[in-house]
Design an enzyme around this catalytic site. Structure first.
Site, PDB file in Angstrom:
ATOM      1  N   HIS A  37     -13.997 -14.335  27.612  1.00 28.13           N
ATOM      2  CA  HIS A  37     -14.081 -13.388  26.487  1.00 28.13           C
ATOM      3  C   HIS A  37     -14.707 -14.057  25.263  1.00 28.13           C
ATOM      4  O   HIS A  37     -15.465 -13.453  24.523  1.00 28.13           O
ATOM      5  CB  HIS A  37     -12.683 -12.900  26.082  1.00 28.13           C
ATOM      6  CG  HIS A  37     -11.983 -12.082  27.116  1.00 28.13           C
ATOM      7  ND1 HIS A  37     -10.906 -12.556  27.833  1.00 28.13           N
ATOM      8  CD2 HIS A  37     -12.190 -10.813  27.547  1.00 28.13           C
ATOM      9  CE1 HIS A  37     -10.478 -11.623  28.659  1.00 28.13           C
ATOM     10  NE2 HIS A  37     -11.234 -10.554  28.520  1.00 28.13           N
ATOM     11  N   GLN A 155     -18.705  -2.460  36.598  1.00 29.61           N
ATOM     12  CA  GLN A 155     -18.326  -1.904  35.294  1.00 29.61           C
ATOM     13  C   GLN A 155     -19.510  -1.952  34.320  1.00 29.61           C
ATOM     14  O   GLN A 155     -19.797  -0.979  33.618  1.00 29.61           O
ATOM     15  CB  GLN A 155     -17.140  -2.682  34.721  1.00 29.61           C
ATOM     16  CG  GLN A 155     -16.844  -2.375  33.259  1.00 29.61           C
ATOM     17  CD  GLN A 155     -15.576  -3.029  32.769  1.00 29.61           C
ATOM     18  OE1 GLN A 155     -14.490  -2.557  33.075  1.00 29.61           O
ATOM     19  NE2 GLN A 155     -15.689  -4.099  31.997  1.00 29.61           N
TER      20      GLN A 155
HETATM   21  O1  PAF Z   1     -13.202  -5.133  31.148  1.00 36.38           O
HETATM   22  C1  PAF Z   1     -12.237  -4.742  30.453  1.00 36.38           C
HETATM   23  O2  PAF Z   1     -11.507  -5.535  29.867  1.00 36.38           O
HETATM   24  C2  PAF Z   1     -11.955  -3.258  30.350  1.00 36.38           C
HETATM   25  O3  PAF Z   1     -12.269  -2.601  31.518  1.00 36.38           O
HETATM   26  C3  PAF Z   1     -12.651  -2.586  29.133  1.00 36.38           C
HETATM   27  C4  PAF Z   1     -14.163  -2.644  29.261  1.00 36.38           C
HETATM   28  C5  PAF Z   1     -12.208  -3.256  27.852  1.00 36.38           C
HETATM   29  C6  PAF Z   1     -12.257  -1.093  29.061  1.00 36.38           C
HETATM   30  O4  PAF Z   1     -10.890  -0.945  28.946  1.00 36.38           O
END
Ligand code: PAF
Length: 283
Positions: A37, A155
């Site tokens: 992150h 995603q």
């Molecule tokens: O990848 C994540 O942490 C989640 O799927 C996100 C993109 C924050 C959506 O809740």
């Protein structure tokens, strides 16, 4: 770094930053932050002047209530990580703030085709939940650029298609996967692994690399390659969910003619469902 919990506060802070001519970068997360992150935050602060992160464990994207219940909640540590890097504002809304009429009454966003198959098969409704919350967050923040990890490749593809299809006026930036020394992709779910399993989990990256090497050597029988990959994972104690080779742009099952490919894996090890991927460019 300020933490705000309401949409009104979030938008007031962003309005003030924008009034100073600042470019807004956005990093949506579900918290339990790790180096994967932090690299998104670093990239956002390289490309933008004001970095907004969000932490919201989105119930709409969990199809398993136990999975939602045990998802790690580590706000104080997360705030410390974000403070250490160049994050300017953290949005930490409640479920009521995000879904004031209740989750069942929420208008939803569904992104066809790319949401189907892979994790869309094993986690029904998951990508509708992701697309819905991310599009709400996008409307609240109205960023100039948003940053997502390539580890969650499906995603990322879903969000990029949603932004294109809905003509949202900003860039979605995919940031390369951050890995442990043994190749294990960093993920909040790695916390569910014992130290022995964590070491063993490096086999996912090895299998991805083995398949990639064979494709680069000219092997085109993707089904066979994936089957062998599954067997290797099984011998190391994984329960593979899927291994597939897909076209990297559209995420369609790969054909011999495709040159931009992605190999995707989901496998269960102990209490963790791990996903990872590797791109192969034959051009
Ligand atoms: O990848 C994540 O942490 C989640 O799927 C996100 C993109 C924050 C959506 O809740």
């Amino acid at each position: 770094m300020k933490t705000v919990e309401t949409i009104a506060q979030l938008q007031a802070e962003i309005r003030a930053a924008r009034a100073q001519g600042k470019r807004i970068g956005f990093v949506p997360t579900m918290g339990n932050l790790h180096e994967g992150h932090m690299i998104l935050v670093d990239q956002a602060s390289e490309e933008c002047d004001f970095v907004v992160a969000s932490i919201f464990i989105n119930p709409l994207q969990f199809n398993d209530i136990d999975d939602l219940g045990r998802y790690p909640r580590t706000l104080a540590a997360d705030q410390e990580h974000l403070r250490d890097r160049d994050c300017d504002l953290l949005f930490f809304p409640s479920v009521d703030e995000m879904y004031p009429d209740g989750q069942d009454a929420q208008t939803t966003v569904s992104v066809p085709v790319v949401s189907e198959g892979l994790c869309g098969n094993s986690r029904p409704g998951h990508f509708d939940g992701v697309a819905t919350v991310v599009s709400k967050l996008f409307h609240m923040v109205q960023p100039d650029a948003a940053f997502f990890g390539e580890k969650d490749f499906q995603q990322l593809t879903v969000i990029q298609k949603m932004v294109r299809d809905l003509n949202l006026p900003f860039d979605v930036v995919g940031v390369p996967t951050c890995r442990e020394e043994n190749g294990l992709a960093m993920s909040s779910r790695n916390n569910y692994l014992t130290s022995e399993e964590r070491e063993n989990a490096g086999h996912i990256y090895q299998v991805l690399n083995d398949i990639a090497e064979q494709i680069r050597d000219g092997k085109k029988d993707f089904t066979e390659l994936c089957l062998l990959g599954k067997q290797t994972l099984e011998t190391h104690g994984f329960q593979p969910d899927y291994i597939e080779v897909r076209s990297a742009k559209e995420l369609k099952p790969a054909t011999e003619k495709d040159s931009e490919l992605v190999i995707l894996i989901a496998a269960i090890l102990g209490k963790a469902r791990l996903i990872d991927n590797l791109r192969v460019n034959l051009n």
